[in-house]
Design an enzyme around this catalytic site. Structure first.
Site, PDB file in Angstrom:
ATOM      1  N   LYS A 131       0.977  -1.078  -0.051  1.00 56.94           N
ATOM      2  CA  LYS A 131       0.064  -0.057   0.061  1.00 56.94           C
ATOM      3  C   LYS A 131       0.827   1.160  -0.067  1.00 56.94           C
ATOM      4  CE  LYS A 131      -4.380   0.914   0.281  1.00 56.94           C
ATOM      5  NZ  LYS A 131      -5.631  -0.004   0.108  1.00 56.94           N
TER       6      LYS A 131
HETATM    7  N1  GLU Z   1      -7.332   0.106  -3.186  1.00 59.93           N
HETATM    8  C1  GLU Z   1      -8.262  -1.001  -3.564  1.00 59.93           C
HETATM    9  C2  GLU Z   1      -8.331  -1.952  -2.186  1.00 59.93           C
HETATM   10  O1  GLU Z   1      -8.018  -1.660  -1.244  1.00 59.93           O
HETATM   11  C3  GLU Z   1      -7.754  -1.447  -4.662  1.00 59.93           C
HETATM   12  C4  GLU Z   1      -6.226  -2.358  -4.701  1.00 59.93           C
HETATM   13  C5  GLU Z   1      -5.902  -2.660  -5.979  1.00 59.93           C
HETATM   14  O2  GLU Z   1      -6.717  -2.913  -6.731  1.00 59.93           O
HETATM   15  O3  GLU Z   1      -4.599  -3.172  -6.289  1.00 59.93           O
HETATM   16  O4  GLU Z   1      -8.652  -3.044  -2.289  1.00 59.93           O
END
Ligand code: GLU
Length: 429
Positions: free
Chosen positions: A119
């Site tokens: 993240k």
């Molecule tokens: N930000 C989204 C989540 O928390 C998508 C993450 C992604 O598609 O890699 O799942």
């Protein structure tokens, strides 16, 4: 004393309770305990593999130079490249990004897609920045991370306050460094430059799929199923619209700019058009304005928190009046609230399952980019449906087999899958 008391004693401060890292770690510890996970693997998985902090200089429109702090945390790459969004917000912290990175590892394992967890976040207020400033900040953030991201290393995606445009800038910056177009470095891109059909709606669609499974299990018909959605961003608005179109009764929408209630159901199609025209939910004639806190605690069959973390805590969990809690956001419920919801027999569809439709379709996007062959939307949606239904069944079966609630079952399933992979690969020395 129950297991939950040992991880969330009544004496913990609210500050500790709402720290997302603590929330993640408490569930991890509980699941690891239930799995009898050996100490070594427990140490490997409890903490992120890599944490990168960057200070990003940006030339602002007024001629001054500003420096923003950004993070990228890679929790695990055991099952594949790191995967996870990037959020822009004034209150991003390293602990939050750590928790979100771990949640991505568990989420990808729950839906059984070949990614690890990562993240990113930048401390900034995107609503106070121009497009030019956001573009320069995004490009420099990408450049600072250039050796750590890539289709085989770590693949970012949108999250709070980032979108298709942000992903386009990242893809372009990365491609300029590589001297070739590399679409698979990020997902959630515009369709024109390697995005997937269905990605924009995917998180909302995934929520609907697991809600469909949950009501089937509990014997609730769609037509009488009252739904309240908190958040009308990408996740909440798509979940509300798709569920409205499928016949659910959306009785409440909670948003920062105004909340709406109609006991007979809101026409979400009209509401979406109205918001597109006026830029706000306020003034929609076919629903009453409502107090957001009261609406959140109003009786309904399904409550979907699809905004931010820490909406259900030890302070309000006993007043939640839904049968199903479908967690569209990441971390909307604290660990201390879990036990209260379990006592009230709320059927929780935990975040790492409920909102996994987004990353699942990101996986399809990455596959399509690498294939150079793009699927029809119906194919994307069908594959998504299959993965979400399988994951829902896996979690519910695990919960029943081990006598735990759904969240701990989801963690156990995920940790077990990642631990198995680590054991199989062995530790490189
Ligand atoms: N930000 C989204 C989540 O928390 C998508 C993450 C992604 O598609 O890699 O799942």
């Amino acid at each position: 004393m129950s297991l939950a008391d040992t991880i969330a004693p009544k004496t913990i401060s609210l500050e500790q309770e709402i720290n997302p890292w603590e929330a993640q770690a408490a569930r991890f510890d509980m699941a690891a305990e239930k799995l009898h996970l050996d100490d070594g693997i427990r140490k490997v998985l409890r903490y992120p593999n890599r944490e990168i902090i960057v200070h990003i200089p940006v030339a602002m429109d007024n001629g001054t130079l500003e420096v923003f702090t950004g993070f990228r945390v890679q929790h695990s790459i055991a099952r594949g490249p790191g995967k996870g969004g990037i959020r822009y917000s004034p209150d991003v912290t390293l602990d939050e990004v750590r928790a979100l990175a771990s949640w991505m590892t568990w989420k990808c394992a729950v839906v059984n897609i070949p990614f690890g967890g990562a993240k990113g976040g930048v401390i900034c207020d995107p609503h106070k920045m121009s497009m030019g400033e956001l573009e320069r900040m995004t490009r420099r953030y990408t450049a600072e991370l250039i050796e750590f991201i890539g289709p085989e290393k770590d693949v970012p995606a949108p999250d709070i306050n980032t979108n298709e445009q942000t992903m386009a800038w990242i893809m372009d910056t990365y491609s300029m460094h590589m001297r070739q177009t590399v679409t698979a470095v990020v997902t959630g891109k515009p369709i024109n430059i390697g995005g997937s059909r269905g990605r924009r709606e995917a998180t909302g669609r995934g929520i609907m799929v697991v809600c469909d499974e949950a009501i089937k299990k509990l014997g609730i018909p769609r037509e009488t199923c009252r739904v309240i959605v908190q958040g009308f961003g990408n996740v909440g608005s798509n979940a509300a619209l798709l569920m409205y179109q499928a016949g659910y009764k959306i009785i409440g929408i909670i948003e920062v700019t105004g909340s709406l209630y109609n006991k007979n159901g809101i026409d979400v199609q009209k509401l979406t058009e109205c918001r597109q025209k006026n830029g706000t939910l306020k003034g929609f004639p076919e629903a009453e304005p409502a107090d957001p806190n009261e609406l959140f605690l109003t009786e309904c069959e399904i409550l979907i928190p699809a905004a931010t973390e820490n909406q259900i805590t030890s302070r309000n969990a006993d007043r939640v009046k839904c049968k199903i809690l479908a967690e569209g956001a990441n971390g909307p419920t604290t660990a201390a609230a879990d036990e209260i919801l379990a006592q009230k027999k709320v059927f929780v569809i935990p975040d790492i399952l409920c909102n996994a439709g987004g990353v699942t379709t990101s996986y399809f996007e990455w596959v399509q980019d690498r294939q150079g062959y793009f699927w029809k939307e119906s194919v994307v949606n069908e594959q998504l449906q299959h993965i979400m239904v399988t994951a829902f069944d896996d979690v519910v079966r695990f919960a029943e087999a081990h006598g735990v609630h759904n969240r701990i079952a989801a963690y156990m399933l995920a940790i077990d899958r990642v631990a198995y992979t680590i054991r199989q690969r062995g530790i490189y020395a």
